[in-house]
Design an enzyme around this catalytic site. Structure first.
Site, mmCIF file in Angstrom:
data_model
loop_
_atom_site.group_PDB
_atom_site.id
_atom_site.type_symbol
_atom_site.label_atom_id
_atom_site.label_comp_id
_atom_site.label_asym_id
_atom_site.label_seq_id
_atom_site.Cartn_x
_atom_site.Cartn_y
_atom_site.Cartn_z
ATOM 1 N N GLU A 21 23.882 18.705 -10.184
ATOM 2 C CA GLU A 21 24.525 18.489 -11.478
ATOM 3 C C GLU A 21 23.888 19.311 -12.592
ATOM 4 O O GLU A 21 24.455 19.448 -13.673
ATOM 5 C CB GLU A 21 24.533 16.988 -11.831
ATOM 6 C CG GLU A 21 23.169 16.320 -11.882
ATOM 7 C CD GLU A 21 22.551 16.365 -13.255
ATOM 8 O OE1 GLU A 21 23.305 16.522 -14.226
ATOM 9 O OE2 GLU A 21 21.330 16.250 -13.350
ATOM 10 N N HIS A 325 24.679 12.905 -10.318
ATOM 11 C CA HIS A 325 23.311 12.592 -10.720
ATOM 12 C C HIS A 325 22.527 12.022 -9.546
ATOM 13 O O HIS A 325 21.363 12.376 -9.323
ATOM 14 C CB HIS A 325 23.317 11.563 -11.867
ATOM 15 C CG HIS A 325 23.332 12.158 -13.224
ATOM 16 N ND1 HIS A 325 24.494 12.407 -13.908
ATOM 17 C CD2 HIS A 325 22.336 12.549 -14.055
ATOM 18 C CE1 HIS A 325 24.222 12.926 -15.093
ATOM 19 N NE2 HIS A 325 22.914 13.031 -15.203
#
Length: 356
Positions: A21, A325
């Site tokens: 990410e 995440h």
């Protein structure tokens, strides 16, 4: 998906911040693990996937906080820098104060140092100043009500005290975290079900914002959820702590407490704030087999990984979403700790962590 650490050495850990990410969470996790394992860190392409890559004000504060608790040697840093060399010397319990000018998230600074201080040889206090309730970060009440009880289940202590709200863009909030490491080391546990819903509370804050804003938020949320409008509470706050508006709902289940929140903003109606909060609630509730939401899963992963590493015992938890995440955090953890981590696809994703 499965991630297994390769041969874990005590040498330098090199991390490409553009992978996964590509945000600040990778930096915070890497700093925490560098301090805990006492392994030097070299990170490049920091926050490469963000519109403004490199270190911003709150990331600089995170790096400086990690340096303070570990006497780390540090390469020159400034806003916009995309590379970092960080070499910790020793982890120190103590009494610390970490301010951020403006409304940078004080809770993200805490997120950086908390895992390390939970592994220290004594209790610590951390005074935080800056933003306590930010749009893109866990807020104070989330840490206090959702995260701290999980720390307690591992045998450690995290006592949170809010002294002053700090909203974007003014900031100026103040909070205190009292951290007590586990006497027998962190103990992992399985969290595969949330259990029955025991209690719901809805609160709003209007600091230098008309009280009617919260009343309209309550009306809309009650209409959408069927919850008792009369039980919704406007929290007391000094008007000088604003301007700021917060709407949040705390859901206490048998095995976990979740907190969802939405911040008001200029040009956004009260009804839109309530609808956004309701949508987040529904996204979680439509996955009844998930113990924790995507945000809490991201926070819990590192804590469980440290407990598994320290105890040698496995752990598992289910979540509503295996976010980018979460995947990125797993990849960073695997570079520091000798663990086998996997995400099983089921009615809700299940994260499993075991020692190698």
């Amino acid at each position: 998906m499965q991630i297994a650490s390769q041969s874990i050495e005590k040498g330098l850990v090199e991390i490409d911040g553009s992978q996964g990410e590509g945000g600040g969470q990778m930096l915070r996790t890497a700093l925490a693990l560098s301090v805990i394992t006492q392994r030097p860190l070299a990170m490049h392409s920091i926050r490469a996937r963000r519109s403004k890559p490199g270190l911003m004000r709150q990331h600089l504060a995170c790096v400086q906080a990690a340096q303070t608790i570990s006497d780390a040697q540090l390469s020159p840093i400034a806003a916009g820098v995309t590379e970092l060399q960080f070499a910790p010397v020793t982890l120190k319990a103590g009494d610390y104060r970490f301010p951020i000018s403006g409304a940078g998230s004080a809770m993200l600074v805490l997120q950086t140092v908390l895992p390390a201080l939970l592994m220290a040889d004594g209790a610590s206090t951390v005074q935080l100043a800056g933003g306590t309730h930010n749009p893109l970060a866990p807020n104070f009440h989330f840490i206090e009500r959702a995260y701290a009880p999980l720390v307690a289940r591992m045998g450690a202590g995290l006592d949170m005290r809010l002294r002053r709200f700090g909203f974007y863009p003014a900031g100026g909030g103040e909070a205190l975290a009292c951290i007590s490491p586990a006497a027998q080391g962190l103990q992992p546990f399985d969290l595969l079900a949330r259990g029955m819903l025991q209690h719901v509370s809805v609160e709003a804050v209007c600091a230098a914002v008309p009280r009617g804003v919260a009343m309209r938020e309550f009306d809309e949320l009650a209409r959408l959820t069927g919850w008792d409008r009369r039980a919704m509470e406007l929290l007391p706050v000094d008007q000088e702590e604003g301007p700021g508006n917060l709407l949040q709902a705390t859901l206490r289940y048998d095995h976990v407490t979740e907190l969802f929140w939405c911040l008001g903003a200029h040009g956004v109606s009260s009804e839109a704030v309530a609808r956004k909060l309701c949508q987040d609630l529904r996204d979680y509730q439509k996955k009844p087999d998930a113990a924790v939401c995507a945000y809490l899963a991201d926070q819990l992963l590192l804590l469980q990984a440290l407990a598994v590493w320290q105890s040698g015992q496995p752990a598992a938890f289910s979540c509503s979403e295996a976010s980018a995440h979460l995947h990125s955090n797993m990849a960073v953890i695997a570079q520091f700790l000798p663990l086998r981590m996997s995400i099983e696809t089921a009615s809700a994703p299940v994260v499993r962590i075991a020692p190698l």
